[in-house]
Design a protein around this motif. Sequence first.
Motif, short mmCIF file in Angstrom:
data_model
loop_
_atom_site.label_atom_id
_atom_site.label_comp_id
_atom_site.label_asym_id
_atom_site.label_seq_id
_atom_site.Cartn_x
_atom_site.Cartn_y
_atom_site.Cartn_z
N ALA A 83 0.83 -1.21 0.00
CA ALA A 83 0.00 0.00 0.00
C ALA A 83 0.86 1.25 0.00
CB ALA A 83 -0.93 -0.01 1.21
N ARG A 84 1.92 1.27 0.83
CA ARG A 84 2.78 2.45 0.89
C ARG A 84 3.57 2.62 -0.40
NH1 ARG A 84 4.79 5.36 5.12
NH2 ARG A 84 2.68 5.02 5.91
N ALA A 85 4.01 1.52 -1.00
CA ALA A 85 4.75 1.61 -2.27
C ALA A 85 3.86 2.18 -3.37
CB ALA A 85 5.28 0.24 -2.66
N ILE A 86 2.61 1.73 -3.44
CA ILE A 86 1.68 2.27 -4.44
C ILE A 86 1.44 3.75 -4.19
CG2 ILE A 86 -0.70 2.16 -5.28
CD1 ILE A 86 -0.64 -0.85 -4.76
N ARG A 87 1.26 4.12 -2.92
CA ARG A 87 1.03 5.53 -2.59
C ARG A 87 2.22 6.41 -3.00
NH1 ARG A 87 0.78 7.67 3.51
NH2 ARG A 87 3.01 7.89 3.07
N ASP A 88 3.45 5.93 -2.70
CA ASP A 88 4.63 6.73 -3.03
C ASP A 88 4.82 6.83 -4.54
OD1 ASP A 88 5.21 7.17 -0.37
OD2 ASP A 88 6.69 5.56 -0.22
N SER A 89 4.58 5.72 -5.25
CA SER A 89 4.75 5.78 -6.71
C SER A 89 3.71 6.71 -7.34
CB SER A 89 4.64 4.38 -7.32
OG SER A 89 3.31 3.88 -7.25
N THR A 90 2.52 6.79 -6.73
CA THR A 90 1.49 7.73 -7.22
C THR A 90 1.93 9.17 -6.99
OG1 THR A 90 -0.24 6.09 -6.74
CG2 THR A 90 -0.93 8.38 -7.03
N THR A 91 2.55 9.43 -5.84
CA THR A 91 3.08 10.76 -5.56
C THR A 91 4.15 11.14 -6.58
OG1 THR A 91 2.63 10.51 -3.20
CG2 THR A 91 4.26 12.18 -3.83
N TRP A 92 5.05 10.21 -6.90
CA TRP A 92 6.10 10.49 -7.88
C TRP A 92 5.49 10.74 -9.26
CZ3 TRP A 92 8.78 5.41 -6.10
CH2 TRP A 92 9.33 5.60 -4.81
N LEU A 93 4.44 10.00 -9.58
CA LEU A 93 3.79 10.19 -10.87
C LEU A 93 3.23 11.60 -10.98
CD1 LEU A 93 2.86 8.87 -13.54
CD2 LEU A 93 0.77 8.18 -12.35
N GLU A 94 2.66 12.09 -9.88
CA GLU A 94 2.13 13.45 -9.87
C GLU A 94 3.25 14.49 -10.02
OE1 GLU A 94 0.15 13.48 -6.16
OE2 GLU A 94 -1.63 12.39 -6.87
N GLN A 95 4.48 14.09 -9.65
CA GLN A 95 5.63 14.98 -9.79
C GLN A 95 6.32 14.82 -11.14
OE1 GLN A 95 7.98 13.85 -6.42
NE2 GLN A 95 6.68 14.92 -4.93
N GLY A 96 5.78 13.94 -11.98
CA GLY A 96 6.33 13.78 -13.32
C GLY A 96 7.21 12.58 -13.51
N VAL A 97 7.29 11.70 -12.53
CA VAL A 97 8.16 10.52 -12.64
C VAL A 97 7.30 9.26 -12.60
CG1 VAL A 97 10.06 9.24 -11.63
CG2 VAL A 97 10.06 11.74 -11.53
N ASP A 98 7.34 8.50 -13.70
CA ASP A 98 6.57 7.26 -13.79
C ASP A 98 7.56 6.09 -13.70
OD1 ASP A 98 4.73 5.33 -14.15
OD2 ASP A 98 4.26 5.79 -16.24
N ILE A 99 7.51 5.37 -12.61
CA ILE A 99 8.52 4.34 -12.39
C ILE A 99 7.92 3.16 -11.64
CG2 ILE A 99 9.41 5.15 -10.15
CD1 ILE A 99 12.24 4.76 -11.39
N ARG A 100 8.41 1.97 -11.93
CA ARG A 100 7.91 0.75 -11.32
C ARG A 100 8.54 0.56 -9.94
NH1 ARG A 100 7.71 -5.19 -14.21
NH2 ARG A 100 5.86 -4.24 -15.12
N VAL A 101 7.77 -0.03 -9.00
CA VAL A 101 8.26 -0.32 -7.66
C VAL A 101 8.23 -1.83 -7.43
CG1 VAL A 101 7.97 0.09 -5.18
CG2 VAL A 101 7.38 1.89 -6.81
N ALA A 102 9.34 -2.36 -6.93
CA ALA A 102 9.43 -3.79 -6.63
C ALA A 102 9.26 -4.02 -5.13
CB ALA A 102 10.79 -4.34 -7.08
N VAL A 103 8.47 -5.03 -4.77
CA VAL A 103 8.19 -5.38 -3.37
C VAL A 103 8.57 -6.85 -3.16
CG1 VAL A 103 6.41 -5.66 -1.60
CG2 VAL A 103 6.34 -3.70 -3.16
#
Length: 508
Positions: free
Chosen positions: A315-335
């Motif tokens: 859940a936290r990884a998805i939330r952080d990646s969504t925040t980065w996407l809003e900042q212009g960075v689209d990147i995959r997160v590995a768990v």
Amino acid sequence: MPRLTYLTKFALLSLAVLVTFGLIAGISGPGLGAQLKVAGALVLGWMVLVGIAAHATSRFTHQIAESERLALHDPVTELPNRILFHDRAQQAIAGSDVTGPGVAVLLLDLNRFKEVNDTLGHHNGDLLLAQVGRRLEQALPQSDAVVARLGGDEFAVLLPRLDRESAALAAAYRIAETLRTPFVVAGLKVDVEASFGIALHPDHGEDPEELLQRADVAMYVAKRRHTGAEVYAPQSDEYSPDRLVLVSELREAIDTSGLVLHYQPKVDLRLGRVVAVEALVRWQHPRRGLLPPIEFVSLAEHTGLIGPLTRFVVARAIRDSTTWLEQGVDIRVAVNLSPRNLHDPTLPAHVAGLLADAGRGPECLEFEVTESTVMADAVLACAVMDRLSAMGTGIAIDDFGTGFSSLSHLRQLPVDLIKVDKSFVLNMDRSEDDAVIVRSTIALGHSLGLEVVAEGVETEESLQSLRALECDFAQGFHVCRPLPADEIASWLVSSPWSQAAVAVPAPA
């Protein structure tokens, strides 16, 4: 000559009396002879009864002895069982308290024995256990050593007059070496490996049960670390009072967001850009400071908290990646997933729900599993992995080369890439053996249509060597250390590796 029982002696005496009576009857008159014949008949009858009683007593004695033997021995291997092992260990401990030298208890179980049962059937599994038992006894020639089967594929070894860790480890390695020769079951060669846990008296326990419990703790450490054998260490004991306090605190940390994620980038060596980050959980403990996962993940696995912990991380990884996407960075997160996660059939649905709540697609997530994680229960693990893969998330095999997988298993898994274990990458420029392993793993991955990540890249020399070997991705301190979410966001924008990671324009 065997000793005669009381009843046997009495029967022989009766026979002697009968013979004497017969002789007298022949010398004396017919009247006396008749009386003696009656007496002889009575004696003969009594002798028959005595014989029957003697036979019944012998059978009864044998049955009692056999019942006692069955009560103290395992029926499959004919080794001592837990009851007899406990008794022998208690005697050894009592003797060591008098004479001085300690006692060592080794606990071992067979890696992947369940696969033998599932493939060849329980009958052949029992035949394998019997062979293992005989091999264990042969590996310990000293007369006072005791080998026992405690149940399932778990065996125990008692070594009296031994109180040094080095000697106990040497015994474990000697046993492991004897098990390396394949066993033949149902006409097939079966390879057997074991994990050993060691506890010593009086250092680690005062009685057999305490020694077995602590050897069990050490054995699971050996399994987790893939070391083969470990000696008990209090800091690894999830059942110590200190660890019980940590369980309560960890549960609270999960519920109150007392955990934080750090992220380590993974870069594409062909394109020269960062393509993903790996989420690494940390515990901001109020008294102990920032704890790495090795301090508490195993605790979560053994106490049922691994499910809530993993769901928090996802859940936290998805939330952080969504925040980065809003900042212009689209990147995959590995768990990372643990063995218990892959035994949880509800995990894929929960992940799908978290993605839907965040409005994200599954391509933003990747799950990493180790070889040993999959092999713990390959059927169930593959079912969960298939569902995660069908959703569209990536799947990676972590620490490749340190577990027990085979090409046949690897080809059946829904895997996108494999990660070369850092223990090989760290020394590849100094060790030809490690260099060969890295080179072979890269070639193997590519031949199977998989991409390859090298972990533990700490020097420019290693990075260039991996490029020359056409490794796809690299991860390690030379690229970037794990960073908190806010710091990794800045790194993703400012790093020399980052120009292509910015996939969407930053909001105005």
